[in-house]
Design a protein around this motif. Structure first.
Motif: not given
Lengths: 177, 471
Positions: A17-18, A21-22, A24
């Protein structure tokens, strides 16, 4: 339950997830920077085509700024020139001293310098030809235009793009209104 | 489990916590980069919190008082029975409109005088004039095209002079609605006529002209002066800030804020498109530029005004006893430029609080949007004194003709005392008790309303001039 295995799965999911999201965020940031650079180049090209020469370096980074509350002093008292961080404070009108009394609680994004320049171009071209005009400088300042007839003890300065064209100074609201 | 394995598990726990926090941080950054501002309830302009009380427009359009005429040119005036009388009258009107049709005639001055003074009658006066068509629709009164002759309604009445009719007063005219069923509509309502002190007479009979407005012969009251403070007195600056946040919403942090040397603060959005002035005395005034739009009608405009005030200062915390009364409503312009002005008087123990600057709340609405809002609400507790005789309303009028004439007359040339008296006697419209908000107290006063709406205030017991409203 095998907590050790569960923790491994949780770590893997959170890591993924990190990264997502990072990644992105980074991609978005790069995209925005590229768009801002492109917009600045387009503005240069458009103004050149219109006959306006741009000698100033246009900053392409977006800034978020709050408003400034200024305590005003009457003419005759010692005038002070103050800056807020790197931004000069411009108070129109003669003999008005001021000091910073506070800032707004929130900061809002300012329009890019290129957009401000295009807004000014629209205004100048409505007044007459812009061929041959030279943009000498473009700078973000805090602007206050107090009503000289009022008895304001405190007033609000807002961010504005200060643009000098052929020795004349123009201001464009940096919040874009 | 050996020592090494325990250390690995502890490390995993720490990694999970760190990764969780970074996930939250990254999500927050993503959310901010999408331009979402911090959530503000006040920024959701059309949302009204369930805790905010929004009264219905019908609560404000109420009966002010009932005038009972006894057929001998004497009257009594009663506020307590007005709501019930209005309900009964509307019930008659509604029922009759469902079963019969009406013929409408305009009543002449002579006929009006006769039916009020020579016959038993009952007249219910509304707190402010209302467009008659919308009034009928709102009260489920079937209307036909003949109803269009009547512009506004400010009172409804029945009289023994024409028992099969209902009379509608408004805009300085009186209209007789004659039912073709010829049913006696008046008698069921006149059965409840009761004399109540003080006795009232027409101004005409007391002042020697044909004015049909009524005046008490004598009266007494228990009102006493009391102190007051602004509703914002506890913290004027904070109250102003709260009002500004509720009006400007998410733009509040970016509006221009100007403080003058007296401490009054003006918030200005754009280049003066919206301004809010907060005075140090605790009153507020909000204005926008010219607004126009489709006219939603009187009741919807009133409801919009009420909803606007509900979230910007409010209507008080007691949902069972509305502390305000709609004391004035005006319409100007037409079509997309139709402007409604609503004036709300604050009430204290059933008595209106008024001041030279007008009522406590004034709201103007155009195209369904509020473009002006003035609020000067006070906190006070009613004081009662021993019952005592008030100054005679007729003497108050007669003794202040010069003052009233000089304010309303506008003539450069001096008038004789007879001319001044005739001027005032013809233009008198109402005399009622209330409180006037002066600089240091709430003073019991006679509120004398003249033609055109200007109000003059005189001490209730000593008839001392206390001021007048300026339009």
């Amino acid at each position: 339950m095998d907590w050790s295995k569960a923790k491994n799965i949780i770590i893997a999911v959170l890591l993924a997830a990190n990264v997502l999201i990072g990644g992105n965020l980074l991609a978005q940031h790069s995209r925005e920077q590229a768009q801002a650079r492109q917009a600045t180049e387009n503005a240069y090209a458009f103004l050149e085509q219109a006959g306006m020469q741009v000698d100033a370096q246009l900053p392409d980074q977006e800034k978020k700024l709050p408003v400034l509350f200024l305590r005003l002093h009457k003419a005759g008292e010692e005038l002070t020139e103050v800056r807020y961080k790197d931004y000069p404070i411009v108070v129109q009108g003669s003999g008005i001293g001021y000091e910073i009394a506070g800032t707004g609680q929130q900061a809002a994004p300012t329009i890019p310098a290129a957009e401000a320049l295009l807004k000014l171009y629209a205004q100048l071209s409505a007044e007459g030809s812009v061929k041959g005009k030279r943009v000498e400088s473009v700078e973000l300042v805090y602007l206050l235009s107090p009503d000289e007839a009022s008895y304001a003890a405190q007033d609000t300065a807002s961010p504005a793009w200060q643009i000098r064209v052929d020795g004349r100074t123009y201001y464009v609201d940096a919040y874009g209104e | 489990m050996n020592e090494r394995a325990r250390k690995v598990e502890k490390l995993k726990n720490a990694v999970i916590v760190v990764l969780f926090l970074t996930t939250v941080l990254l999500l927050n950054l993503t959310w901010r980069s999408e331009g979402a501002a911090p959530f503000r309830l006040s920024s959701v302009l059309d949302f009204i919190s369930p805790d905010v009380w929004v009264p219905d427009a019908s609560e404000f359009i109420a009966a002010d008082y009932t005038v009972c005429g006894f057929g001998d040119a004497t009257f009594s005036r009663d506020a307590d029975r007005a709501a019930a009388d209005l309900d009964d009258l509307l019930q008659e009107f509604r029922a009759e409109s469902a079963n019969a049709s009406f013929l409408i005639n305009e009543v002449t001055e002579q006929q009006y005088r006769e039916m009020l003074t020579g016959y038993r009658c009952l007249k219910v006066v509304l707190s402010c004039p209302v467009p008659f068509g919308e009034f009928c629709d709102r009260n489920q009164i079937n209307r036909s095209s003949v109803f269009d002759q009547v512009g506004t309604v400010s009172a409804l009445l029945v009289s023994e002079a024409a028992p099969e009719s209902i009379f509608v007063e408004g805009g300085g005219q009186c209209w007789r609605f004659i039912s073709d069923s010829e049913q006696d509509l008046a008698s069921p309502l006149l059965v409840s006529l009761v004399r109540k002190d003080p006795i009232y007479f027409t101004a005409g009979s007391m002042l020697g002209n044909s004015n049909m407005a009524i005046l008490p012969l004598t009266s007494s009251a228990t009102l006493a002066s009391s102190t007051w403070e602004s509703e914002a007195a506890a913290d004027v600056e904070r109250a102003g800030r709260t009002m500004a946040e509720s009006i400007f919403g998410e733009n509040f942090d970016f509006v221009r804020r100007i403080t003058d040397s007296f401490g009054n603060v003006t918030y200005m959005y754009g280049y003066g498109e919206k301004t809010l002035t907060c005075l140090t005395e605790g009153s507020f005034e909000y204005r926008t530029g010219t607004v126009e739009g489709q006219d939603p009608g009187f009741y919807n405009s009133l409801q919009n005004a009420i909803a606007f005030v509900a979230t910007r200062g409010g209507w008080g915390s007691d949902r069972h006893a509305l502390g305000y009364r709609l004391c004035g409503a005006r319409t100007e312009g037409s079509g997309r430029n139709r402007l409604y002005t609503f004036e709300f008087a604050q009430m204290l123990d059933g008595m209106p609080l008024l001041s030279e600057d007008g009522p406590a709340i004034v709201v103007k609405v155009c195209g369904g949007e509020v473009n002006y809002y003035r609020r000067a609400v006070v906190s006070a507790a009613a004081q009662q004194a021993e019952e005592q005789q008030t100054a005679d309303a007729a003497n108050v009028l007669a003794g202040n003709c010069h003052l009233i004439h000089s304010v309303l007359g506008g003539n450069v040339l001096a008038a004789s005392s007879d001319e001044e008296f005739a001027f005032v006697a013809n233009r008198f419209r109402d005399a009622s008790a209330g409180y006037i908000v002066t600089e240091d107290s709430l003073t019991p006063a006679w509120v004398i309303t003249m033609e055109g709406g200007t109000k003059f205030f005189f001490g209730l017991y000593d008839a001392v001039p206390l001021g007048f409203t300026r339009d």
